[in-house]
Structures are given as C-alpha cells and as structure tokens.
Design an enzyme around this catalytic site. Structure first.
Site, PDB file in Angstrom:
ATOM      1  N   CYS A 380       0.836  -1.200   0.000  1.00  0.00           N
ATOM      2  CA  CYS A 380       0.000   0.000   0.000  1.00  0.00           C
ATOM      3  C   CYS A 380       0.876   1.256   0.000  1.00  0.00           C
ATOM      4  O   CYS A 380       1.419   1.611  -1.038  1.00  0.00           O
ATOM      5  CB  CYS A 380      -0.978  -0.036   1.172  1.00  0.00           C
ATOM      6  SG  CYS A 380      -2.410   0.991   0.861  1.00  0.00           S
ATOM      7  N   HIS A 506      -3.535  -4.726   0.530  1.00  0.00           N
ATOM      8  CA  HIS A 506      -2.910  -5.294   1.741  1.00  0.00           C
ATOM      9  C   HIS A 506      -3.003  -6.824   1.711  1.00  0.00           C
ATOM     10  O   HIS A 506      -3.943  -7.393   2.279  1.00  0.00           O
ATOM     11  CB  HIS A 506      -3.626  -4.768   2.990  1.00  0.00           C
ATOM     12  CG  HIS A 506      -3.382  -3.329   3.269  1.00  0.00           C
ATOM     13  ND1 HIS A 506      -2.276  -2.876   3.956  1.00  0.00           N
ATOM     14  CD2 HIS A 506      -4.090  -2.233   2.946  1.00  0.00           C
ATOM     15  CE1 HIS A 506      -2.326  -1.561   4.055  1.00  0.00           C
ATOM     16  NE2 HIS A 506      -3.416  -1.133   3.452  1.00  0.00           N
ATOM     17  N   GLU A 508      -1.423  -8.895   3.344  1.00  0.00           N
ATOM     18  CA  GLU A 508      -1.206  -9.493   4.667  1.00  0.00           C
ATOM     19  C   GLU A 508      -2.497  -9.958   5.342  1.00  0.00           C
ATOM     20  O   GLU A 508      -2.478 -10.869   6.164  1.00  0.00           O
ATOM     21  CB  GLU A 508      -0.451  -8.522   5.587  1.00  0.00           C
ATOM     22  CG  GLU A 508      -1.179  -7.242   5.976  1.00  0.00           C
ATOM     23  CD  GLU A 508      -0.944  -6.066   5.020  1.00  0.00           C
ATOM     24  OE1 GLU A 508      -0.605  -6.325   3.834  1.00  0.00           O
ATOM     25  OE2 GLU A 508      -1.111  -4.910   5.444  1.00  0.00           O
TER      26      GLU A 508
HETATM   27  N1  GLN Z   1      -1.669   6.984   2.873  1.00  0.00           N
HETATM   28  C1  GLN Z   1      -1.835   6.231   1.676  1.00  0.00           C
HETATM   29  C2  GLN Z   1      -3.224   6.420   1.068  1.00  0.00           C
HETATM   30  O1  GLN Z   1      -4.145   6.839   1.710  1.00  0.00           O
HETATM   31  C3  GLN Z   1      -1.565   4.752   1.914  1.00  0.00           C
HETATM   32  C4  GLN Z   1      -2.547   4.093   2.822  1.00  0.00           C
HETATM   33  C5  GLN Z   1      -2.084   2.762   3.330  1.00  0.00           C
HETATM   34  O2  GLN Z   1      -0.907   2.439   3.294  1.00  0.00           O
HETATM   35  N2  GLN Z   1      -2.994   1.980   3.857  1.00  0.00           N
HETATM   36  O3  GLN Z   1      -3.414   6.160  -0.098  1.00  0.00           O
END
Ligand code: GLN
Length: 542
Positions: A380, A506, A508
């Site tokens: 992400c 994600h 994970e």
């Molecule tokens: N801050 C970034 C976004 O909002 C990544 C978010 C995250 O890593 N969950 O796109």
C-alpha cells in the site's frame, strides 16, 4: 438455530482474550462445527479506522471493507473464515444508530434508555451475525475488562441473551489473569475471584474460566478457583503463556475445553481433528535457519501496528522451513541515507501508513533496495513510496511525490482520483475492501500467484497517477497488476531487479498460518537467497 458463546475479560486487559476466542473457534471448527465470531468494542469511536495505531494497533480490513479491530485478524487466521462488517460493533456505532432512529421519529416520543433501547440494538447486532453467517456457533468477545463503565450495556445485553435464547444455547467464558508473587513463589487467585464477583453482580455466572498465567497452574489453584467461583473443576482451564500463539488451540483442546463446550451446548460434533494444526505448530517451534527482514515504518516501536504483516512474514517463512527475524527499523531513523541497518537485512518490507512523518526515510529505503538490488515488498504506502522513489530517479527531480505529502508537487505520481478530492469526512471514505486485480502474464506478480485474477483487500485514498505511467514504464517500472478496466495500477515491479514488487492492496490480511500468501512466500524465497554480510542467519529465534 445458532448457539452463543460470550467471552468476557477480567482482572487486566491484554491477557490474550482475542487469541483465546480465535482458539476456541479453531477447536470447535476442528469438530466440523461451523463458527462465526464477533467483537463488541465498548469505546465511542464508530470504528477504529480513524484511530491512531498508537492507541489501537493495526486496523484490520474485512473483505466487505469494514475497518475493524485487530482481533478480527486473529479470528480469520485461526479459524480460516472470512468475516464481514457485522463482526465488529462499537458503542459509537450502536449509539449513532439509535440517535439517528430517534431523530427520524422511530421511537414515537418514547424516552430512549440504555435498557431496553441500547441493549436491544446490541442484541440485534449479535443475532445479525448468526443470520448472516448461518453458523452453528457464534462466539462473541466483549472488549475491555469487566467493571469498565463503557462495557455495562454489553454485559447487560449478553445477560439477557441467556433468558431469551434458552439456558442450553448460551455459554459464558471468563478470561482472567493469575498474577505471580515472586517472594512467596505463588500464583494468586483473589483478583479472579473479585472479577467473577463483579460478573455475578450483573447477573452472569461464568460456565468456564480461562486462567492466563506465566507459570504452570497447580491442581490446588484450580480447586480454589473452582470452589470460590462456583465453576466445575474441568471448566477451570489454564492458559499458560506459550511459545507461539498458534499453540493455544492445542492447549485448550488438551484441557478438554472442546468436549466441555460440545456437551454443555449439546452440539452435534465430529471427533476433533487438529492433526494438521499440530504438525504446523511442531514445525513452527522446531529450530530453523533465519531469514532476516527489515520492516521500515513509522510505528515500529509498536509491533501491534503491523500485526498482520508480521504474521504473514512468519507464515511465509514457515512455508520455506525458516524462521523470520524482523528488524524493526524506524523510517525517521533512515532519513539522509543512513543505511547501515539496511545492509544487515536480506529483504525489506515497507508497509502501509498515513501522513508525511517518516516518508523521506522510506523513500531512501526504496532507493537503497533498488540500487543495491535487495528484495523489496511494498504494501500500500510501500507501493506509493516505490513509485515516488523511482519517479525521482527517472525525472531527476526530488520534488516528485504523492499529493498526500506535497500538495503542490510538480510530479504528482501518486494522487487522488478526480471526484475523490473532498476528504473533509475522514471516517470510512477510503477505497476499502476487496477488489479484483488482473495480473499481467510473465511478471513476477503473475508468477507468484500463478493465476490470472486475484481478489485483494484495499484501504487507501491515493492511487498511482496514470499521467506518469508511460514514462515510468519506459524507464523500467512494470505495471504487473491492473483493475479489470485497466485504469488502476494495483501492482508494480521493477525490471532488472531480483525482486522489487509492491501492491496497492494489503495482502497481509489474507495470509493464514496453514496457507501463506503467495506474494510473501515469493518474497521470502528470494530474500532467503540473498546473502548479506554480517546477517545473523544462524541465530535461534529470539
Ligand atoms: N496513505 C496512503 C493512502 O491513503 C496509503 C494508505 C495505506 O498504506 N494503507 O493512499
């Protein structure tokens, strides 16, 4: 009709109630009983999505896009179920529903009270899980500790459930802690007695007491708890701190909790089969070679903030018969090319995160991974960082950035999508939950997954900016996973690098101890092949 198991906590928090609930679920599932789980959180936030990781640890995202308590991660990993937003309810959510109903006039001028209005809404939410899941047993964990002011309506609601559902359809389990006094070398039961008294005061007599302790629990102590708390001795179950959390289902089974629950609730069950789980735990505990992974984030002093990432790494290492040693590296400490620590690791993970603090250290980390050809897995934010770093390299401009961190950057390689610009409402306004992603044949990502379409969970606002796709691709960035309409870049990887792969989702959240996630498995494989001078690859796991 579903039966209910309610799990409360006593004495202190952090005694492993979530792991216990997850383990009870596994013990029942091993008897072919279908299980669903719910966490009731007494705090007033509507969901944990807007809470600081320092307060709350990781936010776990369900497939239907709910931002939930990290305990749901334990439930999914242990029981191998996919939960929904119905599985996490907070006081904030309960109250906002009731107040919205009141404003609409639903109560016809009546006085709105904790009993019955709040308790009715709580019971409705509990029963909703049974309806949605169709499970034989719904296990409900009440967050916090008995005696908390916020928890009272939840305890009252679960007390009422026994009368309404029938005595034989409801079971109460109380998880307590037995402190150890070194001077007299003994475990003390008094706090457990007090906490059971507190439960009884509300009208709940526990059927089972799980006693967490850091030492073995003697028969004498069990007798005492059985006598004072009015619980049969076979229902006083020791929960001695174990080497790995995955051992807990085996311990509960050994002490007969599975059979006790089956008999007490009159459940139809097969013989327990935990053979595979046994084997998995045995492999987990056996000494193995180490693979050393650096996890570079901004909340690293608090490992709970990356709970699912840590578990996914551990599952993937196990798939290669390795132990993973995670070096927790603060991204702020890596600002300005301070890469000594990075030289000690065989692979680097940059996990998710929000806000600009520590971002430059993460970009330095991605630069190091690219130049030194160290395996890199971006999750992400970790993908956005990889794109920013590559953009700086390609455009020779240090102002390449995400508009999250530099609103006026001349090169917004990561940006909000048009129509997404109004983010004045913070809660629940991100791209959340499962989305499909098509893999590009021949890429490392496609190789890892070995399939064409994957479904992964998202939680972010910002996206890869397609305006920069062509120049970045020409310079060696490969878009290896795309949304089915081709408009969203979901996975990127680097040409001429052993393994630098990052995803906008994600992965994970979908890893299980007995079915590790393919991206993590692939990453660990390549990391393990990476020789690092001075890496402690033969130390036992600390
Ligand atoms: N801050 C970034 C976004 O909002 C990544 C978010 C995250 O890593 N969950 O796109």
């Amino acid at each position: 009709m579903a039966k209910y198991i309610f799990v409360t906590g006593g004495v202190i928090s952090s005694v492993g109630k979530g792991i216990s609930v997850a383990s009870i679920g596994r013990v029942l599932k091993s008897r072919s009983i279908s299980v669903s789980v719910q966490k009731l959180d007494p705090y007033l936030n509507v969901d944990p999505g807007t809470m600081s990781p320092y307060q709350h640890g990781e936010v776990f995202v369900t497939q239907d896009g709910a931002e939930t308590d990290l305990d749901l991660g334990h439930y999914e990993r242990f029981i191998d179920v996919e939960l929904t937003r119905a599985s996490n309810v907070t006081s904030g959510e309960i109250y906002s529903t009731i107040i919205a109903n009141e404003r609409r006039g639903d109560f016809l001028g009546g006085t709105i009270q904790i009993v019955p209005h709040v308790t009715n809404e709580i019971k409705r939410r509990i029963r909703q899980v049974a309806e949605i899941s169709n499970a034989d047993v719904v296990i409900v964990e009440v967050g916090g500790t008995v005696g908390d002011i916020e928890g009272q309506p939840f305890l009252e609601a679960i007390r009422q459930m026994r009368g309404e559902e029938g005595r034989d359809n409801v079971l109460y389990i109380h998880v307590t802690f037995l402190p150890y006094i070194a001077a007299t070398d003994e475990l003390k039961t008094k706090p457990t007695q007090h906490s059971v008294n507190e439960l009884r005061r509300i009208g709940i007599q526990p059927d089972v007491i799980l006693c967490r302790s850091d030492r073995e629990i003697s028969e004498g102590i069990k007798d005492k708890i059985s006598l004072f708390c009015d619980v049969p001795k076979e229902a006083v179950i020791p929960l001695v701190t174990s080497e790995t959390i995955y051992e807990v289902p085996l311990m509960l089974e050994e002490y007969g909790l599975g059979d006790f629950i089956v008999n007490r609730l009159g459940l139809e069950a097969k013989e327990a089969n935990l053979d595979d789980w046994h084997k998995m735990v045995a492999r987990l505990k056996a000494p193995k070679e180490l693979v050393v992974i650096g996890l570079v984030g901004k909340y690293v002093e608090l490992h709970d903030a990356y709970y699912s990432v840590r578990e996914a790494l551990c599952h993937a290492a196990l798939a290669h018969n390795l132990d993973v040693k995670i070096e927790w590296l603060s991204s702020e400490g890596l600002d300005g090319g301070n890469d000594d620590k990075l030289r000690q690791v065989q692979g680097i993970v940059v996990p998710g995160g929000f806000g600009h603090r520590g971002i430059e250290g993460m970009v330095e980390t991605a630069k190091f991974a690219r130049e030194e050809k160290v395996p890199y897995l971006g999750l992400c934010l970790g993908m956005q960082i990889m794109v920013i770093e590559f953009g700086r390299h390609v455009f020779h401009n240090m102002r390449v950035n995400s508009t999250e961190f530099d609103a006026d950057t001349p090169y917004p390689v990561i940006d909000l999508l048009p129509g997404q610009r109004d983010i004045s409402q913070k809660g629940g306004t991100m791209r959340l939950g499962t989305y499909p992603c098509c893999l590009v044949p021949g890429t490392k990502a496609a190789q890892a997954y070995n399939r064409e379409t994957i479904y992964e969970r998202h939680r972010h606002r910002f996206e890869f900016n397609n305006r920069f796709r062509q120049p970045l691709e020409e310079a060696g960035l490969i878009s290896s996973g795309l949304s089915p309409d081709g408009k969203l870049v979901e996975i990127v990887e680097l040409k001429n690098h052993p393994w630098m792969v990052a995803c906008q989702f994600h992965p994970e959240f979908k890893s299980r101890p007995d079915s590790p996630h393919p991206l993590f498995v692939n990453f660990i494989k390549v990391a393990n092949e990476t020789l690092v001078e001075g890496a402690q690859t033969s130390l036992p796991l600390s």
